[in-house]
Design a protein around this motif. Structure first.
Motif, PDB file in Angstrom:
ATOM      1  N   ARG A  23      43.803  39.965  49.912  1.00 34.03           N
ATOM      2  CA  ARG A  23      44.078  39.193  48.696  1.00 34.03           C
ATOM      3  C   ARG A  23      45.369  39.684  48.038  1.00 34.03           C
ATOM      4  O   ARG A  23      45.888  40.751  48.357  1.00 34.03           O
ATOM      5  CB  ARG A  23      42.911  39.332  47.713  1.00 34.03           C
ATOM      6  CG  ARG A  23      41.621  38.725  48.221  1.00 34.03           C
ATOM      7  CD  ARG A  23      40.475  38.983  47.284  1.00 34.03           C
ATOM      8  NE  ARG A  23      40.220  40.421  47.186  1.00 34.03           N
ATOM      9  CZ  ARG A  23      39.574  41.002  46.168  1.00 34.03           C
ATOM     10  NH1 ARG A  23      39.123  40.262  45.166  1.00 34.03           N
ATOM     11  NH2 ARG A  23      39.370  42.306  46.155  1.00 34.03           N
ATOM     12  N   GLU A  27      44.442  39.768  42.369  1.00 31.40           N
ATOM     13  CA  GLU A  27      43.030  39.602  42.715  1.00 31.40           C
ATOM     14  C   GLU A  27      42.383  40.964  42.969  1.00 31.40           C
ATOM     15  O   GLU A  27      41.261  41.222  42.544  1.00 31.40           O
ATOM     16  CB  GLU A  27      42.880  38.746  43.969  1.00 31.40           C
ATOM     17  CG  GLU A  27      43.332  37.317  43.816  1.00 31.40           C
ATOM     18  CD  GLU A  27      43.338  36.606  45.142  1.00 31.40           C
ATOM     19  OE1 GLU A  27      42.375  35.854  45.395  1.00 31.40           O
ATOM     20  OE2 GLU A  27      44.278  36.819  45.936  1.00 31.40           O
ATOM     21  N   ASN A  31      39.675  41.523  40.148  1.00 29.94           N
ATOM     22  CA  ASN A  31      38.390  41.022  40.642  1.00 29.94           C
ATOM     23  C   ASN A  31      37.593  42.047  41.435  1.00 29.94           C
ATOM     24  O   ASN A  31      36.590  41.700  42.042  1.00 29.94           O
ATOM     25  CB  ASN A  31      38.598  39.765  41.492  1.00 29.94           C
ATOM     26  CG  ASN A  31      39.200  38.638  40.679  1.00 29.94           C
ATOM     27  OD1 ASN A  31      39.001  38.571  39.474  1.00 29.94           O
ATOM     28  ND2 ASN A  31      39.943  37.772  41.316  1.00 29.94           N
ATOM     29  N   CYS A  62      38.821  38.641  52.006  1.00 36.39           N
ATOM     30  CA  CYS A  62      39.636  37.983  50.981  1.00 36.39           C
ATOM     31  C   CYS A  62      38.656  37.419  49.947  1.00 36.39           C
ATOM     32  O   CYS A  62      37.522  37.882  49.857  1.00 36.39           O
ATOM     33  CB  CYS A  62      40.532  36.900  51.580  1.00 36.39           C
ATOM     34  SG  CYS A  62      39.655  35.464  52.228  1.00 36.39           S
ATOM     35  N   ARG A  63      39.054  36.423  49.194  1.00 36.98           N
ATOM     36  CA  ARG A  63      38.164  35.878  48.167  1.00 36.98           C
ATOM     37  C   ARG A  63      37.014  35.080  48.771  1.00 36.98           C
ATOM     38  O   ARG A  63      35.861  35.279  48.445  1.00 36.98           O
ATOM     39  CB  ARG A  63      38.944  35.005  47.174  1.00 36.98           C
ATOM     40  CG  ARG A  63      38.060  34.470  46.034  1.00 36.98           C
ATOM     41  CD  ARG A  63      38.801  33.551  45.096  1.00 36.98           C
ATOM     42  NE  ARG A  63      39.342  32.384  45.761  1.00 36.98           N
ATOM     43  CZ  ARG A  63      38.644  31.292  46.088  1.00 36.98           C
ATOM     44  NH1 ARG A  63      37.375  31.199  45.798  1.00 36.98           N
ATOM     45  NH2 ARG A  63      39.226  30.280  46.697  1.00 36.98           N
TER      46      ARG A  63
END
Length: 100
Positions: A23, A27, A31, A62-63
């Motif tokens: 990411r 992020e 996050n 990743c997200r």
């Protein structure tokens, strides 16, 4: 594409697996991330991959799983043993909150 589920990654944490988070920095910082993960944004993966161990299993996150899937494909074609964490950090946090 080789995939691994978030609950499986959590079980592997005690063995200190190589986890690459692709990411963007914002992020990563805002996050949260998996403990022990290495941050290499997808846009920098090709230039920084040389620092990764080709003999290790690499878990890519990743997200949501899309960028990590692309990263996995590139790593696999470059001779790395890479696994995409299915569902990404969204699934990781869901599992931590609500169970797998």
């Amino acid at each position: 594409m080789k995939e691994i589920m978030p609950y499986e990654v959590e079980q592997l944490l005690k063995h200190k697996p190589v986890i690459v988070d692709v990411r963007e920095l914002s992020e990563w910082m805002t996050n949260g991330h998996i403990p022990g993960a290495v941050h290499i944004p997808l846009s920098q993966l090709e230039e920084k991959a040389a620092g990764l161990d080709r003999t290790a299993d690499i878990i890519v996150v990743c997200r949501s799983g899309s960028r990590s899937e692309a990263a996995c494909e590139w790593l696999q074609t470059s001779g790395y043993r890479a696994y995409n964490m299915k569902g990404g950090m969204s699934s990781w946090f869901w599992d931590k909150t609500y169970g797998s």
